[in-house]
Design a protein around this motif. Structure first.
Motif, short mmCIF file in Angstrom:
data_model
loop_
_atom_site.label_atom_id
_atom_site.label_comp_id
_atom_site.label_asym_id
_atom_site.label_seq_id
_atom_site.Cartn_x
_atom_site.Cartn_y
_atom_site.Cartn_z
N UNK A 81 0.83 -1.21 0.00
CA UNK A 81 0.00 0.00 0.00
C UNK A 81 0.86 1.25 0.00
N UNK A 82 1.93 1.24 0.78
CA UNK A 82 2.83 2.40 0.82
C UNK A 82 3.41 2.70 -0.56
N UNK A 83 3.81 1.66 -1.27
CA UNK A 83 4.39 1.86 -2.61
C UNK A 83 3.36 2.50 -3.54
N UNK A 84 2.13 1.99 -3.53
CA UNK A 84 1.12 2.56 -4.43
C UNK A 84 0.68 3.95 -4.01
N UNK A 85 0.63 4.23 -2.70
CA UNK A 85 0.32 5.59 -2.24
C UNK A 85 1.40 6.56 -2.71
N UNK A 86 2.67 6.16 -2.61
CA UNK A 86 3.77 7.02 -3.07
C UNK A 86 3.71 7.21 -4.59
N UNK A 133 0.95 15.75 -7.16
CA UNK A 133 1.48 16.23 -5.89
C UNK A 133 0.30 16.61 -5.00
N UNK A 134 0.17 15.97 -3.81
CA UNK A 134 -1.00 16.25 -2.95
C UNK A 134 -1.00 17.65 -2.34
N UNK A 137 0.56 18.01 -11.77
CA UNK A 137 0.58 16.70 -12.40
C UNK A 137 1.90 16.55 -13.16
N UNK A 138 2.56 15.43 -12.93
CA UNK A 138 3.84 15.16 -13.58
C UNK A 138 3.62 14.75 -15.04
N UNK A 139 4.69 14.77 -15.80
CA UNK A 139 4.65 14.26 -17.17
C UNK A 139 4.57 12.74 -17.13
#
Length: 159
Positions: free
Chosen positions: A66-71, A78-79, A84-86
């Motif tokens: 879960x930590x990996x997918x949250x990151x 970016x919260x 939004x990144x490319x």
């Protein structure tokens, strides 16, 4: 795959693959339009649409999957700033989904291109529940390559 976009080490990626409980082999549906020159209309293919991809993981005590997918989601948007990144910064170039036969030999493989999580679903927790906690992640991707068979094992047996 040596790391998951800098979010997980090679060892953690291997451990993560061991936590997979289930997934679906994505399908593909033809898009068509109805064409009728005279009387009997016919469907004419115009392209295809790939079906969605979801993977369900069994959650360990440290919730590292879960930590990996949250990151990963935070790497996409970016919260704090909502920037939004490319896509090149957050898409995984390729994800391979493998099916193994009863002897442990790979019998089928699908390759999914430019993958990223579009949803990390809620985890149901309960004191009275004796089942393992599970996390389902929905993925977006650009294309699907299949089948990649592992040889001449062309059995008609159901899998």
């Amino acid at each position: 795959l040596t790391s998951l976009l800098g979010l997980a080490s090679e060892e953690e990626v291997r451990d993560m693959s061991k936590c997979v409980e289930s997934t679906t082999l994505p399908g593909r549906q033809l898009q068509t339009f109805l064409y009728s020159m005279y009387r009997n209309p016919s469907d004419i293919p115009t392209g295809y649409v790939n079906e969605g991809l979801s993977i369900t993981f069994i959650i360990t005590r440290d919730h590292f999957v879960k930590d990996i997918f949250d990151k990963w989601l935070e790497k996409i948007v970016n919260p704090s700033t909502y920037e939004i990144k490319y896509p090149a910064d957050f898409q995984l170039k390729e994800l391979r989904i493998k099916h193994f036969d009863e002897s442990g030999k790979k019998s089928y493989e699908v390759r999914v291109s430019d993958v990223y999580p579009k949803g990390v679903n809620a985890i149901a927790l309960s004191q009275s529940d004796t089942e393992l906690a599970k996390l389902t992640v929905d993925f977006a991707y650009t294309d699907l390559k299949f089948p990649i068979s592992s040889g001449s094992n062309k059995s008609s047996e159901p899998s």
